[in-house]
Design an enzyme around this catalytic site. Sequence first.
Site, PDB file in Angstrom:
ATOM      1  CB  CYS A  45      -6.608   1.045   1.991  1.00  0.00           C
ATOM      2  SG  CYS A  45      -5.547   2.233   1.145  1.00  0.00           S
TER       3      CYS A  45
HETATM    4  N1  LIG Z   1      -4.757   4.286  -3.584  1.00  0.00           N
HETATM    5  C1  LIG Z   1      -4.801   4.694  -2.339  1.00  0.00           C
HETATM    6  O1  LIG Z   1      -5.784   5.319  -1.923  1.00  0.00           O
HETATM    7  C2  LIG Z   1      -3.652   4.418  -1.383  1.00  0.00           C
HETATM    8  C3  LIG Z   1      -3.627   5.125  -0.179  1.00  0.00           C
HETATM    9  C4  LIG Z   1      -2.588   4.919   0.692  1.00  0.00           C
HETATM   10  C5  LIG Z   1      -1.596   3.996   0.370  1.00  0.00           C
HETATM   11  N2  LIG Z   1      -1.620   3.298  -0.805  1.00  0.00           N
HETATM   12  C6  LIG Z   1      -0.525   2.375  -1.075  1.00  0.00           C
HETATM   13  O2  LIG Z   1       0.363   2.967  -2.041  1.00  0.00           O
HETATM   14  C7  LIG Z   1       0.911   1.962  -2.889  1.00  0.00           C
HETATM   15  C8  LIG Z   1       0.589   2.294  -4.320  1.00  0.00           C
HETATM   16  O3  LIG Z   1      -0.819   2.298  -4.494  1.00  0.00           O
HETATM   17  P1  LIG Z   1      -1.526   2.981  -5.735  1.00  0.00           P
HETATM   18  O4  LIG Z   1      -2.960   3.045  -5.383  1.00  0.00           O
HETATM   19  O5  LIG Z   1      -0.803   4.222  -6.133  1.00  0.00           O
HETATM   20  O6  LIG Z   1      -1.290   1.851  -6.861  1.00  0.00           O
HETATM   21  P2  LIG Z   1      -1.505   2.001  -8.431  1.00  0.00           P
HETATM   22  O7  LIG Z   1      -1.703   0.619  -8.953  1.00  0.00           O
HETATM   23  O8  LIG Z   1      -2.501   3.064  -8.743  1.00  0.00           O
HETATM   24  O9  LIG Z   1      -0.105   2.535  -8.956  1.00  0.00           O
HETATM   25  C9  LIG Z   1       1.075   1.816  -8.852  1.00  0.00           C
HETATM   26  C10 LIG Z   1       1.900   2.071 -10.112  1.00  0.00           C
HETATM   27  O10 LIG Z   1       3.174   1.430  -9.959  1.00  0.00           O
HETATM   28  C11 LIG Z   1       3.565   0.945 -11.234  1.00  0.00           C
HETATM   29  N3  LIG Z   1       4.628  -0.030 -11.056  1.00  0.00           N
HETATM   30  C12 LIG Z   1       4.552  -1.364 -10.784  1.00  0.00           C
HETATM   31  N4  LIG Z   1       5.775  -1.884 -10.674  1.00  0.00           N
HETATM   32  C13 LIG Z   1       6.665  -0.883 -10.873  1.00  0.00           C
HETATM   33  C14 LIG Z   1       8.075  -0.804 -10.872  1.00  0.00           C
HETATM   34  N5  LIG Z   1       8.832  -1.872 -10.619  1.00  0.00           N
HETATM   35  N6  LIG Z   1       8.637   0.387 -11.105  1.00  0.00           N
HETATM   36  C15 LIG Z   1       7.885   1.481 -11.375  1.00  0.00           C
HETATM   37  N7  LIG Z   1       6.538   1.470 -11.388  1.00  0.00           N
HETATM   38  C16 LIG Z   1       5.949   0.303 -11.135  1.00  0.00           C
HETATM   39  C17 LIG Z   1       2.289   0.423 -11.832  1.00  0.00           C
HETATM   40  O11 LIG Z   1       2.380   0.305 -13.240  1.00  0.00           O
HETATM   41  C18 LIG Z   1       1.281   1.494 -11.385  1.00  0.00           C
HETATM   42  O12 LIG Z   1       1.143   2.513 -12.341  1.00  0.00           O
HETATM   43  C19 LIG Z   1       0.330   0.651  -2.402  1.00  0.00           C
HETATM   44  O13 LIG Z   1       1.209   0.077  -1.476  1.00  0.00           O
HETATM   45  C20 LIG Z   1      -0.940   1.073  -1.688  1.00  0.00           C
HETATM   46  O14 LIG Z   1      -1.308   0.146  -0.698  1.00  0.00           O
HETATM   47  C21 LIG Z   1      -2.652   3.520  -1.698  1.00  0.00           C
END
Ligand SMILES: NC(=O)c1ccc[n+]([C@@H]2O[C@H](COP(=O)([O-])OP(=O)(O)OC[C@H]3O[C@@H](n4cnc5c(N)ncnc54)[C@H](O)[C@@H]3O)[C@@H](O)[C@H]2O)c1
Length: 418
Positions: free
Chosen positions: A259
Amino acid sequence: MRVVVAGQGYVGLPLAVRAAEAGHQVVGYDVDPHRVKRLAAGESYVEDVPAAQIRAILDSGAYTATTDAAELAGFDIAVITVPTPLRDGIPDLSYIEASARTLGGHLRAGATVVLESTTYPGTTEELMVPILESVSGLVAGRDFHVGFSPERIDPGNRDWPFTRTPKVVSGIDAASLAVVKGFYDELVETTVPVSSPKEAELAKLIENTFRHVNIALVNEMAMFAKALSVDVWKAIDAAASKPFGFMRFTPGPGVGGHCLPIDPSFLSWKVERTVGTPFRFVELANDINNHMPDYVVRRLMEAFNTRSKTVNGSRILLLGLAYKPNTSDARESPSTRIAELLLGLGAEVRGADPHVVDDIHADARLVRVQATAEEIAAADAVVLLADHAEFDYDAILANADYLLDCRNRLSGANVETL
Ligand SMILES: NC(=O)c1ccc[n+]([C@@H]2O[C@H](COP(=O)([O-])OP(=O)(O)OC[C@H]3O[C@@H](n4cnc5c(N)ncnc54)[C@H](O)[C@@H]3O)[C@@H](O)[C@H]2O)c1
């Protein structure tokens, strides 16, 4: 309802589990076959989601994990929770585009698509909707609903789990908002409706930019306070006794995770592109927070110098490789940069972290060890970077020759705080 969650990561997996537990039929779709294999076997790679929870929804038939897009057919609601990284300072929205193309192929009249990934204002309506429309041949608003609902998940935070954290919800029109709000009302205690996806997109970036800027403020203060021989931690505690108009932030070795090092730059990129002026607060905060690892290393060099030693040839033990306590998330962690800098100066660097199990984010020369009394005693300097609850702080204090405490967790003759 038949729910698809595209992306089974830190954000998507807890959401999918919650939706399945709330009675929906959930397909967890991810392009990573290793993750899907683990999920299908009832394993969890997200600390906040116990494996038993996954096994329960697999057993009840409420949840399936798949890489096969054909299984998305017939969804009522699809939620996109894919990564939104920066590439050379530019937002990379290719994962959202790819997801929208996949979901567009299975979109039918009456269905809903919600974006949760953090991104700049305008993404939902200007980027995602056109792809969904062109692939499906349907029209947003008339044929299907669209919304944006930012994720606020805070990995490792037991006080504010997904269900208790209020969720901002939005839709491209009143009907979309009603469906999106109705869906999340079943999953969390409180939803906060706003008037447009852009407002919801900006709300998320305000939250993270606020945090980023305030952390930079106390980090800069910490550096100045040290030069002024004032204990910044005690000064912050004193300031925090003010019951109004102040919020407590504490210094640290730098920011990490998915983030703070990334999201504010989405906003500054959009502002610069649209308005033509830099978002100065974000740039300054980036500058200060990105350079905290350099400051940590400088402090270590000074400590070695005081004891007529050099970093070169010394053994340095880093405690906590994750970017914050009690999480396994080591993405963008300042520990990586600190290790690199120390290795570059010729130190032998060891790292202990009971949460971080893989080595993906660490320099291969960083030797992974347990934080045993022997390891601590054998180090010329110990650096506490993430104060995980599992560390034995009495043993650390008793055995460390010199300790740089970046979290103000310890005190003693052998301890210096950041
Ligand atoms: N991790 C946090 O604490 C957090 C908090 C708030 C917001 N976010 C936001 O949420 C979003 C996701 O973050 P995250 O931490 O879950 O990421 P992450 O990398 O843990 O998970 C994302 C997943 O999406 C998959 N993926 C990629 N392309 C894909 C597609 N075309 N179709 C299906 N799956 C696909 C990846 O393989 C991965 O498993 C980001 O925008 C992030 O900024 C994250």
